[in-house]
Design a protein around this motif. Structure first.
Motif, PDB file in Angstrom:
ATOM      1  N   VAL A  64     -32.542   6.311   5.732  1.00 11.27           N
ATOM      2  CA  VAL A  64     -32.503   6.059   7.173  1.00 11.27           C
ATOM      3  C   VAL A  64     -31.096   6.334   7.715  1.00 11.27           C
ATOM      4  O   VAL A  64     -30.930   6.936   8.789  1.00 11.27           O
ATOM      5  CB  VAL A  64     -32.927   4.615   7.487  1.00 11.27           C
ATOM      6  CG1 VAL A  64     -32.704   4.292   8.969  1.00 11.27           C
ATOM      7  CG2 VAL A  64     -34.388   4.394   7.129  1.00 11.27           C
ATOM      8  N   ALA A  65     -30.071   5.892   6.981  1.00 15.93           N
ATOM      9  CA  ALA A  65     -28.691   6.114   7.419  1.00 15.93           C
ATOM     10  C   ALA A  65     -28.367   7.607   7.480  1.00 15.93           C
ATOM     11  O   ALA A  65     -27.700   8.074   8.412  1.00 15.93           O
ATOM     12  CB  ALA A  65     -27.718   5.402   6.475  1.00 15.93           C
ATOM     13  N   SER A  66     -28.834   8.372   6.502  1.00 14.85           N
ATOM     14  CA  SER A  66     -28.593   9.817   6.502  1.00 14.85           C
ATOM     15  C   SER A  66     -29.263  10.491   7.693  1.00 14.85           C
ATOM     16  O   SER A  66     -28.686  11.372   8.336  1.00 14.85           O
ATOM     17  CB  SER A  66     -29.110  10.438   5.201  1.00 14.85           C
ATOM     18  OG  SER A  66     -28.381   9.965   4.089  1.00 14.85           O
ATOM     19  N   ILE A  67     -30.493  10.068   7.990  1.00 12.77           N
ATOM     20  CA  ILE A  67     -31.199  10.633   9.144  1.00 12.77           C
ATOM     21  C   ILE A  67     -30.492  10.245  10.435  1.00 12.77           C
ATOM     22  O   ILE A  67     -30.365  11.057  11.365  1.00 12.77           O
ATOM     23  CB  ILE A  67     -32.665  10.168   9.158  1.00 12.77           C
ATOM     24  CG1 ILE A  67     -33.394  10.646   7.905  1.00 12.77           C
ATOM     25  CG2 ILE A  67     -33.382  10.697  10.407  1.00 12.77           C
ATOM     26  CD1 ILE A  67     -34.793  10.060   7.740  1.00 12.77           C
ATOM     27  N   ALA A  68     -30.008   8.995  10.502  1.00 10.59           N
ATOM     28  CA  ALA A  68     -29.294   8.540  11.700  1.00 10.59           C
ATOM     29  C   ALA A  68     -28.019   9.351  11.911  1.00 10.59           C
ATOM     30  O   ALA A  68     -27.696   9.733  13.048  1.00 10.59           O
ATOM     31  CB  ALA A  68     -28.965   7.049  11.586  1.00 10.59           C
ATOM     32  N   ARG A  69     -27.279   9.624  10.836  1.00  9.70           N
ATOM     33  CA  ARG A  69     -26.070  10.455  10.962  1.00  9.70           C
ATOM     34  C   ARG A  69     -26.445  11.861  11.442  1.00  9.70           C
ATOM     35  O   ARG A  69     -25.756  12.440  12.294  1.00  9.70           O
ATOM     36  CB  ARG A  69     -25.330  10.521   9.625  1.00  9.70           C
ATOM     37  CG  ARG A  69     -24.592   9.238   9.261  1.00  9.70           C
ATOM     38  CD  ARG A  69     -23.625   9.458   8.112  1.00  9.70           C
ATOM     39  NE  ARG A  69     -24.328   9.805   6.882  1.00  9.70           N
ATOM     40  CZ  ARG A  69     -24.752   8.913   5.987  1.00  9.70           C
ATOM     41  NH1 ARG A  69     -24.548   7.622   6.208  1.00  9.70           N
ATOM     42  NH2 ARG A  69     -25.367   9.294   4.885  1.00  9.70           N
ATOM     43  N   GLY A  70     -27.523  12.387  10.885  1.00 13.59           N
ATOM     44  CA  GLY A  70     -27.980  13.695  11.337  1.00 13.59           C
ATOM     45  C   GLY A  70     -28.384  13.679  12.796  1.00 13.59           C
ATOM     46  O   GLY A  70     -28.140  14.640  13.538  1.00 13.59           O
ATOM     47  N   SER A  71     -29.004  12.577  13.233  1.00  7.31           N
ATOM     48  CA  SER A  71     -29.416  12.446  14.626  1.00  7.31           C
ATOM     49  C   SER A  71     -28.205  12.414  15.560  1.00  7.31           C
ATOM     50  O   SER A  71     -28.203  13.047  16.618  1.00  7.31           O
ATOM     51  CB  SER A  71     -30.252  11.178  14.806  1.00  7.31           C
ATOM     52  OG  SER A  71     -30.652  11.023  16.149  1.00  7.31           O
ATOM     53  N   LEU A  72     -27.172  11.669  15.171  1.00  8.69           N
ATOM     54  CA  LEU A  72     -25.945  11.644  15.978  1.00  8.69           C
ATOM     55  C   LEU A  72     -25.306  13.023  16.045  1.00  8.69           C
ATOM     56  O   LEU A  72     -24.830  13.464  17.100  1.00  8.69           O
ATOM     57  CB  LEU A  72     -24.956  10.631  15.399  1.00  8.69           C
ATOM     58  CG  LEU A  72     -25.188   9.159  15.737  1.00  8.69           C
ATOM     59  CD1 LEU A  72     -24.194   8.285  14.998  1.00  8.69           C
ATOM     60  CD2 LEU A  72     -25.084   8.929  17.247  1.00  8.69           C
TER      61      LEU A  72
END
Length: 319
Positions: A64-72
């Motif tokens: 989830v954290a990796s996807i969130a960083r990608g989203s930012l």
């Protein structure tokens, strides 16, 4: 010297007040734009858990954290500068670009439906034996970030439309605020959601009878919730993708044949609203959403057939 100091302090005070006013403008505009984008935010939150489901508990939050960083990165590095440049120099390109993104979402959603109905699978899924877990996890994260890029583009486009009349600095500030806040809200909620079963396991070990009952309830409910969210996420892809394309056809086609289909959809929506009294607006919205999803499914199936059967590409693509 004192008068010079007083003048300097006055200048600083004016700058500070101007900055505060600008911050207030950005905050107000960001609040309005975020409300307008709420539907896409829900779609984003519904889609993401499907990329996390099935992994071991220790990998859920890192994913989830990796996807969130990608989203930012999508919102602040790729989309924000691009949106500002397009709005300044080539605003007519925004709708066609969004339509391409809508086609991608429709394609992704249609492929999931085809696979669920027993059609050919393209790429590894969680139902298949996974030989390289790290590579599969990386592919799932990449797939989630690709999907997020389209949803984020829609969020940023909605935001941009709300502040189109503002100056460049305000537009940039609003896009940045909305991008960060929505990312934190969506992926914070997803993180809590995917860890609820772990919370259930923790509670069933507690001495309190109420805690144990709550824990058992969470353990029983979470698999069903995640399956439901997976279905909602697929429908959301079709709904948002179809809606984006229909809106683009309406904007670009006007009263021509190109714009006939979206006008027909709106006519059906208005008929539903007029025939149902006080609940008309809700049923009208549901009618439009349902027709958009149906159009997205048909469009996605056509794209998938062209992509895999005619062009014969994407056979090793992961979703």
């Amino acid at each position: 010297m004192p008068s010079g100091l007083v003048a300097l302090l006055d200048d600083i005070s004016l700058i500070a007040r101007a900055a505060a006013a600008s911050a207030d403008d950005i905050g107000l505009a960001a609040s309005k734009a975020g409300t307008k984008a709420a539907g896409v935010v829900i779609d984003d939150a519904a889609v993401t858990p499907s990329y996390v489901t099935g992994f071991t508990p220790d990998r859920e939050l890192p994913i989830v954290a990796s996807i969130a960083r990608g989203s930012l990165f999508n919102k602040l590095v790729l989309l924000l500068p691009g949106a500002l440049l397009l709005s300044e120099f080539l605003p007519q390109a925004i709708i066609p670009i969004l339509m391409l993104g809508g086609c991608f979402l429709a394609y992704e959603g249609a492929e999931k439906v085809i696979e669920k109905l027993g059609g050919e699978k393209h790429g590894a899924t969680l139902d298949d034996p996974i030989e390289d877990v790290a590579a599969f996890e990386k592919a799932r994260i990449s797939g989630a970030i690709r999907t997020d890029l389209i949803l984020s583009a829609e969020i940023m486009a909605i935001t941009l439309s709300e502040v189109a009349a503002e100056n460049l600095v305000t537009r940039a500030g609003v896009l940045a605020v909305v991008g960060v806040v929505i990312t934190v809200v969506v992926y914070g909620a997803v993180g809590l959601l995917v860890k609820m079963d772990d919370a259930g396991l923790h509670l069933v070990r507690k001495p309190s009878q109420l805690a144990r009952r709550t824990g058992r309830l969470l353990l029983l409910a979470m698999p069903r919730v995640l399956v439901t969210l997976s279905v909602v996420g697929t429908v959301a892809m079709l709904w948002v993708g179809g809606g984006i394309v229909l809106h683009g056809m309406e904007e670009l086609g006007g009263s021509s044949v190109w714009g006939a289909l979206p006008h027909l959809v709106h006519d059906i929506q208005h008929s539903a609203e007029a025939a149902t009294g006080s609940i008309g607006p809700v049923l009208g919205w549901m009618t439009y959403a349902g027709l958009s999803a149906l159009f997205g499914l048909l469009l996605g199936v056509i794209i998938a057939l062209l992509w895999h059967k005619v062009l014969k590409v994407g056979a090793h693509q992961s979703h």
